[in-house]
Design a protein around this motif. Structure first.
Motif, PDB file in Angstrom:
ATOM      1  N   ILE A 145       0.825  -1.207   0.000  1.00 22.08           N
ATOM      2  CA  ILE A 145       0.000   0.000   0.000  1.00 22.08           C
ATOM      3  C   ILE A 145       0.863   1.262   0.000  1.00 22.08           C
ATOM      4  O   ILE A 145       0.645   2.184  -0.800  1.00 22.08           O
ATOM      5  N   ILE A 146       1.853   1.319   0.896  1.00 26.28           N
ATOM      6  CA  ILE A 146       2.687   2.524   0.990  1.00 26.28           C
ATOM      7  C   ILE A 146       3.492   2.734  -0.291  1.00 26.28           C
ATOM      8  O   ILE A 146       3.562   3.842  -0.831  1.00 26.28           O
ATOM      9  N   SER A 147       4.108   1.654  -0.798  1.00 24.59           N
ATOM     10  CA  SER A 147       4.957   1.793  -1.989  1.00 24.59           C
ATOM     11  C   SER A 147       4.145   2.130  -3.231  1.00 24.59           C
ATOM     12  O   SER A 147       4.583   2.916  -4.080  1.00 24.59           O
ATOM     13  N   SER A 148       2.938   1.544  -3.364  1.00 25.10           N
ATOM     14  CA  SER A 148       2.120   1.826  -4.550  1.00 25.10           C
ATOM     15  C   SER A 148       1.500   3.215  -4.494  1.00 25.10           C
ATOM     16  O   SER A 148       1.274   3.840  -5.533  1.00 25.10           O
ATOM     17  N   SER A 149       1.235   3.719  -3.281  1.00 25.22           N
ATOM     18  CA  SER A 149       0.594   5.030  -3.140  1.00 25.22           C
ATOM     19  C   SER A 149       1.592   6.184  -3.119  1.00 25.22           C
ATOM     20  O   SER A 149       1.314   7.257  -3.674  1.00 25.22           O
ATOM     21  N   TYR A 150       2.744   5.957  -2.493  1.00 23.81           N
ATOM     22  CA  TYR A 150       3.679   7.063  -2.288  1.00 23.81           C
ATOM     23  C   TYR A 150       5.084   6.786  -2.826  1.00 23.81           C
ATOM     24  O   TYR A 150       5.968   7.645  -2.719  1.00 23.81           O
ATOM     25  N   SER A 154       9.171   6.109   0.205  1.00 24.63           N
ATOM     26  CA  SER A 154       8.290   6.395   1.349  1.00 24.63           C
ATOM     27  C   SER A 154       8.238   5.210   2.303  1.00 24.63           C
ATOM     28  O   SER A 154       8.233   5.382   3.525  1.00 24.63           O
TER      29      SER A 154
END
Length: 379
Positions: A145-150, A154
């Motif tokens: 989630i973090i890598s795909s969004s930001y 991040s």
């Protein structure tokens, strides 16, 4: 106690949250498929070195400083992920990341072992197993989630900050664990490290558990595909065994780890693992796959806390760090061997599961018959 369990979650979260992204991140830096495999495996390789190094340092300097240094070093290495420019540099970062990460878990478990009463060791290790399971369940989604969004950086900044925060918590809020529970005189050894038959059984059992898990991770998606089931089924299948294990760790069922003989429970756990792999090799539909994963979860839940508790009970005060260092080296080596064997053996998914069944049962039979095993070996 709560802080130690949180630190264990954070330590494994660092590893599990990178599982879905490390391969594409390596390729984004220009890594070939072969080099990507080396980059992924480098962490586990250097983690073994870190585990063994931790064992030596913990017995000499104490667990708390090693825990702090390991977490601080991991925090720094997570930052270096964000400044790597090519695949070759990433290999170096992964090596030192694994080395530093190898210091954390043996130190955390050494502190944990010193804080529980003699009669509740199994339950303490069951809770630690639940901490690992929680990290395994929430880690990959957090990473994705973090890598795909930001973006990748991040995620690395997040993990770096998280490690730094809990490194400082460990420094200021954990008390040095000098006081250990009394041990039986038979477990004390004034000269070097004593590898008893029980310790060897614990080490081989945790190695087998992680080796079969490596086979499972590799072969299960292929088995799902071969049965012409939807590929999305793999995720729920893998989650099933983790959820079953966590429930056994946290529910009143965890009392069994302090009531029954721990070596017997470990043996029962290995039998469950063998049965699960056999069911997987014979599976023809989704129901049989889910049944196998439930059985595997029970086996996992029986083996992890009991083998940890055996290490705690059968290692002397002055060599407990070394005992846990070797334990987690076997843990990491099992991951490497399972993945390597699965990829190198020219076997179908069903044959791989059957292979896992055979080696687990052979090891179990070897120890139960006591063939050519000395009661202890001094190093």
């Amino acid at each position: 106690m709560k802080l130690i369990y949180i630190i264990i979650i954070v330590a494994f979260l660092d590893t599990f949250s990178q599982l879905p992204i490390i391969s594409p991140y390596a390729m984004s830096l220009g890594a070939t498929p072969l080099l990507t495999g080396v980059i992924i495996g480098m962490y586990s390789f250097s983690n073994i070195i870190g585990n063994l190094l931790a064992g030596i340092l913990i017995d000499k300097r104490g667990a708390k400083p090693i825990l702090f240094i390991g977490m601080l070093f991991v925090s720094v290495m997570m930052f270096f992920y964000t400044v790597t420019a090519n695949a070759e540099q990433l290999i170096i970062v992964r090596f030192f990341h694994g080395l530093a990460g190898g210091l954390i878990v043996p130190a955390a478990f050494t502190i944990l072992s010193a804080k529980k009463a003699e009669t509740r060791k199994g339950k303490a290790m069951a809770f630690s197993g639940a901490a690992v399971g929680i990290a395994a369940i929430i880690g990959p989604p957090i990473g994705a989630i973090i890598s795909s969004s930001y973006g990748y950086n991040s995620l690395f900044y997040f993990l770096s900050g998280l490690m730094l925060i809990f490194a400082l918590c460990a420094l200021f809020f954990l008390h040095p664990s000098q006081k250990q529970s009394p041990l039986q005189s038979e477990n004390k050894t004034p000269h070097g490290f004593r590898l008893s038959k029980a310790l060897l059984y614990s080490y081989l059992s945790i190695f087998l558990l992680l080796c079969t898990l490596g086979i499972l991770t590799y072969a299960l998606p292929l088995q799902v595909s071969q049965l012409q089931l939807h590929s999305a089924l793999t995720g729920p299948l893998l989650s099933t065994f983790g959820i079953i294990a966590i429930l056994i760790f946290l529910l009143p069922t965890n009392k069994i780890f302090d009531i029954e003989n721990k070596e017997t429970i470990t043996s029962i756990g290995l039998c469950f693992i063998s049965i699960a792999l056999l069911i997987l090799s014979l599976s023809t539909n989704a129901l049989s796959l889910f049944t196998a994963m439930v059985v595997y979860g029970i086996g996992f839940a029986f083996i992890f806390p009991t083998t940890s508790a055996i290490v705690l009970e059968r290692s002397g005060n002055e060599k407990r760090g070394m005992a846990f260092g070797i334990y987690y080296a076997c843990f990491s080596f099992g991951v490497i061997c399972g993945s390597f064997l699965s990829g190198s053996l020219p076997l179908s998914p069903s044959a791989l599961f059957l292979f896992g069944t055979i080696i687990t049962l052979l090891t179990l039979g070897f120890f139960k018959l006591g063939i050519c095993i000395k009661d202890s070996i001094n190093f």
